[in-house]
Scaffold this active site. Structure first.
Site, PDB file in Angstrom:
ATOM      1  N   LYS A  22      36.587  14.644  32.464  1.00  0.00           N
ATOM      2  CA  LYS A  22      36.553  16.030  31.970  1.00  0.00           C
ATOM      3  C   LYS A  22      36.069  16.079  30.522  1.00  0.00           C
ATOM      4  CE  LYS A  22      40.494  17.995  30.409  1.00  0.00           C
ATOM      5  NZ  LYS A  22      40.485  18.657  29.081  1.00  0.00           N
ATOM      6  N   ASN A  23      36.669  15.249  29.666  1.00  0.00           N
ATOM      7  CA  ASN A  23      36.388  15.364  28.234  1.00  0.00           C
ATOM      8  C   ASN A  23      35.043  14.761  27.823  1.00  0.00           C
ATOM      9  OD1 ASN A  23      38.673  16.837  27.928  1.00  0.00           O
ATOM     10  ND2 ASN A  23      39.919  15.172  27.071  1.00  0.00           N
ATOM     11  N   ARG A  93      39.624  25.651  24.906  1.00  0.00           N
ATOM     12  CA  ARG A  93      39.254  25.417  23.509  1.00  0.00           C
ATOM     13  C   ARG A  93      37.932  24.672  23.365  1.00  0.00           C
ATOM     14  NH1 ARG A  93      43.378  26.026  19.974  1.00  0.00           N
ATOM     15  NH2 ARG A  93      42.214  24.754  18.520  1.00  0.00           N
ATOM     16  N   CYS A 117      47.722  27.126  20.173  1.00  0.00           N
ATOM     17  CA  CYS A 117      47.658  26.400  21.432  1.00  0.00           C
ATOM     18  C   CYS A 117      49.051  25.852  21.732  1.00  0.00           C
ATOM     19  CB  CYS A 117      46.648  25.279  21.291  1.00  0.00           C
ATOM     20  SG  CYS A 117      46.632  24.090  22.604  1.00  0.00           S
ATOM     21  N   ARG A 122      46.011  23.148  16.082  1.00  0.00           N
ATOM     22  CA  ARG A 122      44.629  22.827  16.449  1.00  0.00           C
ATOM     23  C   ARG A 122      43.571  23.690  15.755  1.00  0.00           C
ATOM     24  NH1 ARG A 122      44.238  21.723  22.797  1.00  0.00           N
ATOM     25  NH2 ARG A 122      42.606  20.276  22.211  1.00  0.00           N
ATOM     26  N   ASP A 305      46.763  11.884  25.272  1.00  0.00           N
ATOM     27  CA  ASP A 305      46.657  12.443  26.628  1.00  0.00           C
ATOM     28  C   ASP A 305      47.405  11.596  27.666  1.00  0.00           C
ATOM     29  OD1 ASP A 305      45.220  14.568  25.685  1.00  0.00           O
ATOM     30  OD2 ASP A 305      43.260  13.764  26.252  1.00  0.00           O
ATOM     31  N   ARG A 397      42.954  22.326  35.800  1.00  0.00           N
ATOM     32  CA  ARG A 397      41.961  22.298  34.727  1.00  0.00           C
ATOM     33  C   ARG A 397      41.390  20.904  34.550  1.00  0.00           C
ATOM     34  NH1 ARG A 397      43.709  24.829  29.186  1.00  0.00           N
ATOM     35  NH2 ARG A 397      41.615  24.013  28.835  1.00  0.00           N
TER      36      ARG A 397
HETATM   37  N1  EPU Z   1      42.259  19.012  13.718  1.00  0.00           N
HETATM   38  C1  EPU Z   1      42.212  19.706  12.528  1.00  0.00           C
HETATM   39  N2  EPU Z   1      41.049  20.326  12.183  1.00  0.00           N
HETATM   40  C2  EPU Z   1      39.945  20.299  12.973  1.00  0.00           C
HETATM   41  C3  EPU Z   1      39.990  19.586  14.187  1.00  0.00           C
HETATM   42  C4  EPU Z   1      41.165  18.948  14.535  1.00  0.00           C
HETATM   43  O1  EPU Z   1      43.206  19.753  11.800  1.00  0.00           O
HETATM   44  O2  EPU Z   1      38.929  20.900  12.595  1.00  0.00           O
HETATM   45  C5  EPU Z   1      43.491  18.297  14.106  1.00  0.00           C
HETATM   46  C6  EPU Z   1      44.116  18.834  15.385  1.00  0.00           C
HETATM   47  O3  EPU Z   1      44.928  19.954  15.146  1.00  0.00           O
HETATM   48  C7  EPU Z   1      44.882  17.626  15.873  1.00  0.00           C
HETATM   49  C8  EPU Z   1      43.998  16.451  15.440  1.00  0.00           C
HETATM   50  O4  EPU Z   1      43.147  16.974  14.435  1.00  0.00           O
HETATM   51  O5  EPU Z   1      46.113  17.544  15.213  1.00  0.00           O
HETATM   52  C9  EPU Z   1      43.141  15.849  16.535  1.00  0.00           C
HETATM   53  O6  EPU Z   1      42.523  16.863  17.265  1.00  0.00           O
HETATM   54  P1  EPU Z   1      41.086  16.713  17.941  1.00  0.00           P
HETATM   55  O7  EPU Z   1      40.140  17.618  17.254  1.00  0.00           O
HETATM   56  O8  EPU Z   1      40.716  15.276  18.051  1.00  0.00           O
HETATM   57  O9  EPU Z   1      41.371  17.281  19.398  1.00  0.00           O
HETATM   58  P2  EPU Z   1      40.325  18.053  20.254  1.00  0.00           P
HETATM   59  O10 EPU Z   1      38.980  17.543  19.986  1.00  0.00           O
HETATM   60  O11 EPU Z   1      40.568  19.516  20.161  1.00  0.00           O
HETATM   61  C10 EPU Z   1      40.263  16.395  22.261  1.00  0.00           C
HETATM   62  C11 EPU Z   1      40.538  16.462  23.743  1.00  0.00           C
HETATM   63  C12 EPU Z   1      42.043  16.599  23.963  1.00  0.00           C
HETATM   64  C13 EPU Z   1      42.730  15.390  23.325  1.00  0.00           C
HETATM   65  C14 EPU Z   1      42.358  15.286  21.848  1.00  0.00           C
HETATM   66  C15 EPU Z   1      42.911  14.054  21.170  1.00  0.00           C
HETATM   67  C16 EPU Z   1      38.522  17.453  24.583  1.00  0.00           C
HETATM   68  C17 EPU Z   1      37.838  18.613  25.229  1.00  0.00           C
HETATM   69  N3  EPU Z   1      39.813  17.585  24.307  1.00  0.00           N
HETATM   70  O12 EPU Z   1      40.747  17.617  21.724  1.00  0.00           O
HETATM   71  O13 EPU Z   1      42.262  16.596  25.365  1.00  0.00           O
HETATM   72  O14 EPU Z   1      44.118  15.503  23.462  1.00  0.00           O
HETATM   73  O15 EPU Z   1      40.927  15.271  21.706  1.00  0.00           O
HETATM   74  O16 EPU Z   1      42.455  12.907  21.790  1.00  0.00           O
HETATM   75  O17 EPU Z   1      37.896  16.417  24.371  1.00  0.00           O
HETATM   76  C18 EPU Z   1      43.361  17.151  27.346  1.00  0.00           C
HETATM   77  O18 EPU Z   1      42.406  16.663  27.979  1.00  0.00           O
HETATM   78  O19 EPU Z   1      44.448  17.490  27.924  1.00  0.00           O
HETATM   79  C19 EPU Z   1      43.256  17.356  25.923  1.00  0.00           C
HETATM   80  C20 EPU Z   1      44.082  18.155  25.233  1.00  0.00           C
END
Ligand code: EPU
Length: 417
Positions: A22-23, A93, A117, A122, A305, A397
């Site tokens: 998915k990701n 998201r 969220c 996030r 995850d 999802r």
């Molecule tokens: N963060 C910030 N500012 C930003 C971006 C992130 O403070 O601009 C913080 C977030 O709040 C969090 C940390 O950085 O505390 C890491 O977040 P990240 O941005 O890495 O998460 P994401 O990219 O939104 C992806 C996966 C998630 C997975 C996380 C961590 C996708 C579509 N989603 O989310 O997957 O948990 O990385 O590995 O790739 C899931 O599949 O269930 C899922 C939530």
């Protein structure tokens, strides 16, 4: 609303094939916006989030054709709208991943701010900061990020923290920027590497993926490509955790074992016998698992995850485990539901102290997010009697036909209204 009814307490046995990730699929679908030429994908999982991404691209004017066996052809020849509306961003998201590509190719994008969220705040400040460093003007108005630029230009960007979609958005934007972009403190997740490999197949010039410094030399345009999405390492890990918790012996096919080092190490520590091949993993758990502590971290650390599933395993392990979440501040909601099944868990801030019990007892539980649901399913497979998992739209999802695959492994599990 659909629910899952699980009659637990039976070991798992048999083999299943894991779906595409998915990701990786979500950012790669958004990468189609970077070119007017077709992008042909295979191994695209059949998931609610993939349908949401397809609607989002479709609304913008891209053509999306889905074939059999996970084939999908995307073409963003003409894009009428550069808008990602709140209705779609709030359900997924990852929709924010259209920001970088739209801005890079068209010089404008309007993307809803995702808002809060269930698992944490996030924010997307790192995405915004990076694009601003590349010359974009971004204003926030009425809940939307309005981004504009003549042409993005390469920049050196040091991310404040490791962000997966942040790295992906900036890497995609940089492919069409003028000059070289260096992303420091970049995410090393295999899904980032998969996206980069797809972009490279489209003609992008990217170096350093899989390390924390990614270098992108911008090109004028990207072209057509075919790309096979990597296997889902979290789906793989979820099946492994289920087998470790419920006991038995299963084989997972179509997997990428080298993306699961941290998970496999923890499962071995818990007493599982694991043999990996090029694209398969065999796991056997013959005894009660030993308690194993985990602490989530960016890749190659233990994946957030997989945290809920590892907690489910710890609930029935021999001994006490400490599960610490470092990525999201509110990702322990499943602990309260697991307590309803008889688990002995004490939450201390962002850690959970899990004292393993001999048996869980089936009960009604409610899923709060995707991976929490997966953790509850794992716990339900171990619990004696019936467990009814509510709100499984979260599961749909991110897991393709989960109940069918678990059924093929001998679990008594079915979808009920
Ligand atoms: N963060 C910030 N500012 C930003 C971006 C992130 O403070 O601009 C913080 C977030 O709040 C969090 C940390 O950085 O505390 C890491 O977040 P990240 O941005 O890495 O998460 P994401 O990219 O939104 C992806 C996966 C998630 C997975 C996380 C961590 C996708 C579509 N989603 O989310 O997957 O948990 O990385 O590995 O790739 C899931 O599949 O269930 C899922 C939530």
């Amino acid at each position: 609303m659909d629910k899952l009814l699980i009659t637990g307490g039976r070991p798992l046995e048999g083999e299943v094939r894991v779906s595409g990730a998915k990701n990786a699929a979500l950012p790669i679908m958004c990468a189609a916006l970077l070119t007017a030429k077709p992008l042909v994908l295979t191994n695209v999982p059949s998931l609610a989030d993939v349908s949401t991404a397809a609607s989002l691209l479709g609304q913008m004017g891209a053509s999306v054709e889905r074939g059999d066996d996970g084939r999908m052809t995307l073409q963003a020849a003409r894009i009428a709208s550069r808008l990602a509306p709140y209705d779609l961003v709030k359900t997924m998201r990852a929709s924010v991943l259209v920001l970088g590509p739209l801005l890079a190719r068209f010089g404008e994008a309007q993307v809803s701010l995702p808002g809060g969220c269930a698992i944490g705040a996030r924010p997307v400040d790192q995405h915004i900061k990076g694009l601003q460093a590349m010359g974009a003007t971004i204003t926030i108005e009425r809940g939307y990020m309005n981004a504009r630029v003549e042409r993005l230009r390469g920049a050196r960007i040091v991310l404040d923290l490791v962000t997966v979609t942040g790295t992906e958005n900036l890497m995609m934007a940089a492919t069409l920027a003028e000059g070289t972009t260096v992303l420091e403190n970049a995410a090393r997740e295999p899904e980032v590497v998969d996206l980069a490999n797809c972009l490279i197949a489209m003609g992008a010039r990217i170096e350093g993926v899989g390390s924390d410094v990614i270098r992108v030399e911008g090109v004028r345009s990207l072209g057509e490509a075919s790309y096979h999405i990597m296997p889902d390492r979290i789906e793989t890990g979820t099946f492994l955790a289920a087998a470790a918790a419920a006991g038995g012996r299963i084989r997972l096919l179509g997997v990428l074992p080298e993306t699961l080092d941290a998970t496999l190490a923890k499962l071995r520590e818990s007493g599982a016998a694991i043999v990996t091949g090029k694209d398969r993993i065999d796991i056997e758990m013959a005894e009660r698992p030993a308690a194993v502590s985990v602490r989530t971290a960016p890749y190659p650390g233990f994946a957030t995850d997989m945290q809920a599933q590892s907690m489910a395993l710890a609930t029935v392990a021999n001994g006490t485990a400490m599960i610490t979440e470092t990525i999201f501040e509110n990702r322990m909601m499943h602990a309260l539901e697991m307590q309803r099944l008889g688990a002995d868990i004490t939450i201390q801030g962002t850690s959970a102290v899990v004292r393993g019990v001999e048996k869980l007892q089936g009960a009604k539980v409610m899923a709060t997010d995707l991976r929490a649901s997966a953790g509850l399913v794992v716990a339900g497979l171990v619990a004696r009697g019936e467990t009814l998992v509510d709100r499984i739209y979260h599961l749909d999802r991110g897991y393709e036909a989960l109940e069918k695959k678990l059924g093929a492994l001998g679990a008594r599990i079915r979808r009920v209204k």
